[in-house]
Design a protein around this motif. Structure first.
Motif, mmCIF file in Angstrom:
data_model
loop_
_atom_site.group_PDB
_atom_site.id
_atom_site.type_symbol
_atom_site.label_atom_id
_atom_site.label_comp_id
_atom_site.label_asym_id
_atom_site.label_seq_id
_atom_site.Cartn_x
_atom_site.Cartn_y
_atom_site.Cartn_z
ATOM 1 N N TYR A 1 65.321 34.866 70.998
ATOM 2 C CA TYR A 1 64.041 35.314 70.460
ATOM 3 C C TYR A 1 62.981 34.220 70.532
ATOM 4 N N GLY A 2 63.409 32.961 70.393
ATOM 5 C CA GLY A 2 62.459 31.874 70.538
ATOM 6 C C GLY A 2 61.900 31.814 71.945
ATOM 7 N N GLN A 3 62.778 31.946 72.939
ATOM 8 C CA GLN A 3 62.340 31.929 74.340
ATOM 9 C C GLN A 3 61.506 33.166 74.675
ATOM 10 N N PHE A 4 61.874 34.295 74.133
ATOM 11 C CA PHE A 4 61.150 35.545 74.322
ATOM 12 C C PHE A 4 59.716 35.398 73.805
ATOM 13 N N ALA A 5 59.585 34.843 72.606
ATOM 14 C CA ALA A 5 58.260 34.659 72.015
ATOM 15 C C ALA A 5 57.432 33.651 72.808
ATOM 16 N N ASP A 6 58.057 32.559 73.237
ATOM 17 C CA ASP A 6 57.323 31.539 74.009
ATOM 18 C C ASP A 6 56.817 32.103 75.340
ATOM 19 N N ALA A 7 57.677 32.876 76.033
ATOM 20 C CA ALA A 7 57.291 33.469 77.314
ATOM 21 C C ALA A 7 56.150 34.468 77.126
ATOM 22 N N THR A 8 56.202 35.198 76.032
ATOM 23 C CA THR A 8 55.147 36.166 75.731
ATOM 24 C C THR A 8 53.828 35.459 75.443
ATOM 25 N N ASP A 9 53.894 34.359 74.710
ATOM 26 C CA ASP A 9 52.682 33.584 74.427
ATOM 27 C C ASP A 9 52.005 33.124 75.720
ATOM 28 N N ARG A 10 52.801 32.705 76.689
ATOM 29 C CA ARG A 10 52.218 32.215 77.947
ATOM 30 C C ARG A 10 51.504 33.341 78.693
ATOM 31 N N ILE A 11 52.066 34.553 78.619
ATOM 32 C CA ILE A 11 51.391 35.693 79.260
ATOM 33 C C ILE A 11 50.128 36.059 78.484
ATOM 34 N N SER A 12 50.171 35.954 77.171
ATOM 35 C CA SER A 12 48.970 36.182 76.366
ATOM 36 C C SER A 12 47.861 35.215 76.774
ATOM 37 N N ALA A 13 48.248 33.975 77.053
ATOM 38 C CA ALA A 13 47.257 32.975 77.473
ATOM 39 C C ALA A 13 46.631 33.363 78.809
ATOM 40 N N VAL A 14 47.445 33.901 79.728
ATOM 41 C CA VAL A 14 46.909 34.352 81.018
ATOM 42 C C VAL A 14 45.910 35.485 80.803
ATOM 43 N N LEU A 15 46.264 36.426 79.960
ATOM 44 C CA LEU A 15 45.360 37.544 79.683
ATOM 45 C C LEU A 15 44.052 37.060 79.064
ATOM 46 N N ARG A 16 44.153 36.108 78.160
ATOM 47 C CA ARG A 16 42.954 35.548 77.526
ATOM 48 C C ARG A 16 42.050 34.869 78.563
ATOM 49 N N GLU A 17 42.673 34.142 79.498
ATOM 50 C CA GLU A 17 41.893 33.456 80.535
ATOM 51 C C GLU A 17 41.113 34.452 81.395
ATOM 52 N N TRP A 18 41.628 35.654 81.513
ATOM 53 C CA TRP A 18 40.947 36.697 82.279
ATOM 54 C C TRP A 18 39.928 37.453 81.430
ATOM 55 N N GLY A 19 39.804 37.076 80.171
ATOM 56 C CA GLY A 19 38.846 37.748 79.307
ATOM 57 C C GLY A 19 39.345 39.047 78.707
ATOM 58 N N VAL A 20 40.642 39.267 78.759
ATOM 59 C CA VAL A 20 41.202 40.486 78.179
ATOM 60 C C VAL A 20 41.216 40.373 76.661
ATOM 61 N N GLY A 21 40.734 41.393 76.013
ATOM 62 C CA GLY A 21 40.669 41.353 74.556
ATOM 63 C C GLY A 21 40.827 42.725 73.941
#
Length: 507
Positions: free
Chosen positions: A33-53
């Protein structure tokens, strides 16, 4: 962070059970679950960089995988709306979904590159990204996620905000996008935890496609909510499913009747250790007696249920202990859900009365995306969802399905409910699946036809079917014709596409 939606789930799982195995996939690779959450955070960061909100649609086209779930939760963490796309759709259908939800992002598996190129040429989705590493000139999701900045900017969301848009099967006309809120998905998961006794030590085998709301809402989400373990299979192959049950000590399995029949018919069925299995759930249609018998011979019994996309999808549940006592029933309303039966005027019917099934509860969606008229038609004046299905409640409150309102056959003024016939047909030796449709008739208005698939070598025809059913049902209900086909057309959830059968047989 004041995140009350599903975007908070992995954050909390990382705190509560960081070292527990969350996902097992591929050749046996694991992810905590720790790795799952960390991997998800990194994808959230990609979405944020694209301006997704907040409110932006993030579509995903791919088979079951960790990335599917990571993208879903990543979208939730930035306040976006997740749109799972049916992998069986053709390019024009994919384009329709992307355009209808106004997808800002499409993330897809490499295997779907060809239809994606065709679909996005018309849908004009701003960001299209492949899972995995991608190519040097077009980096994939894994590459971008590794390079992304740290993500800490979780969106504040409430249970009332949309979390997903799930498109209905589209058996007639264009599919509609059912908007499911964070609250809808939370409450359907809670219903499953309560009614199916999901616990943190469970190991669930995910063999049904996650793009279908039953697998997502009633399979993956309850498991993650409880911090249990999920074995993710890219697709379903009966021999491999049996092997995975034995290999990983699977305790939970969900599927449709066909799934379970194929497993029971597999050569490895008798030799596979199934002793860890304690929770089998089946949806899509009632479990035929032959399947019940095969599993009960191995000491296994089924919980069953009924639902629809608009209920996220669970409406009722029949516990395994009641499978034989209430055979043919789909159970009682889920713990946080209510069901009633009404006549064409909207009046609530008494016990035993057959009418339209209506559903209410916090798991019931608020409406269809961009379809105010369809939404208005779907609800009663007092806020109950009109399912379009026919059924009745017995004296104990258990629900029995009669079929789709639009599928009801009126022959010589008598109502014939196809599901009643279909359940009897599947009990005939040699019949593996059945669908009943109404065919125009000059004398009676319409008459029932039975469309069957049969076991190889079996001899089944109109005369044998009528002989088997004669005396068990009224004679006006007996099929006037029996047609044998190689397979029945089905939706992703396993439901028969009767509109296709009507078209095929000139109805």
């Amino acid at each position: 962070m004041h995140q009350h939606g599903i975007g908070a789930w992995l954050v909390k799982r990382r705190l509560k059970s960081p070292h527990t195995v969350a996902l097992i996939h591929g050749d046996g690779s694991t992810m905590t679950y720790g790795q799952f959450a960390d991997a998800t955070d990194r994808i959230s960061a990609v979405l944020r960089e694209w301006g997704v909100g907040r409110g932006d649609a993030v579509a995903y086209l791919g088979e079951n995988s960790p990335e599917f779930l990571q993208v879903m939760f990543a979208a939730a963490q930035v306040g976006a709306v997740f749109v799972p796309v049916n992998t069986r759709l053709a390019a024009p259908e994919i384009a329709y979904v992307l355009a209808d939800c106004d997808a800002r992002v499409l993330i897809h598996d490499p295997d779907f590159a060809v239809p994606v190129v065709a679909a996005t040429s018309t849908a004009r989705t701003p960001h299209v990204l492949v899972t995995g590493e991608g190519a040097a000139d077009r980096p994939g999701l894994a590459h971008l996620a590794r390079a992304a900045a740290a993500f800490t900017d979780h969106a504040d969301t409430t249970h009332r905000e949309p979390a997903a848009i799930v498109y209905t099967s589209g058996t007639t006309g264009r599919p509609k996008g059912a908007v499911l809120t964070h609250g809808n998905l939370t409450w359907v998961a809670l219903n499953c935890v309560v009614d199916y006794d999901v616990v943190s030590t469970d190991v669930a085998l995910m063999i049904s496609p996650l793009f279908h709301v039953a697998s997502l809402g009633m399979g993956a989400l309850p498991v993650i909510l409880k911090g249990a373990t999920m074995v993710i299979e890219k697709g379903f192959e009966p021999g491999r499913a049996l092997a995975q049950i034995e290999r990983h000590g699977v305790t939970m399995l969900s599927g449709v009747p066909t799934t379970y029949q194929l497993m029971a018919d597999h050569p490895a069925w008798a030799s596979t250790d199934l002793s860890t299995l304690t929770k089998l759930t089946c949806g899509g249609s009632a479990v035929p007696a032959r399947i019940l018998n095969a599993y009960e011979a191995r000491g296994l019994s089924f919980a069953q249920g009924y639902g629809m996309t608009e209920a996220s999808p669970g409406a009722t549940a029949l516990p395994a202990t009641m499978t034989r006592v209430k055979q043919g029933s789909v159970g009682l309303p889920h713990f946080f859900t209510d069901v009633r039966i009404t006549d064409p005027t909207g009046a609530v019917l008494p016990t035993g009365g057959v009418g339209e099934i209506e559903v209410a509860g916090p798991n019931v969606f608020p409406g269809y995306h961009g379809r105010p008229e369809a939404t208005a038609e779907a609800f009663t004046a007092d806020g109950w969802f009109r399912s379009g299905d026919l059924g009745h409640l017995d004296a104990d409150g258990y629900l029995y399905i009669s079929g789709r309102l639009k599928d009801m056959i009126i022959s010589g003024g008598e109502n014939i409910y196809p599901l009643e016939l279909e359940q009897l047909l599947t009990e005939i030796d040699g019949v593996t699946s059945a669908a009943v449709i109404g065919v125009p008739d000059e004398r009676w208005g319409e008459v029932p036809w039975a469309i069957l698939t049969v076991r190889e070598g079996a001899s089944v025809d109109t005369d044998t079917v009528r002989a088997c059913l004669d005396g068990r049902i009224a004679r006006y209900k007996l099929p006037k014709n029996v047609v044998i086909v190689d397979e029945l057309p089905r939706t992703a959830s396993g439901k028969v596409r009767k509109a296709d059968l009507r078209t095929r047989f000139g109805v």
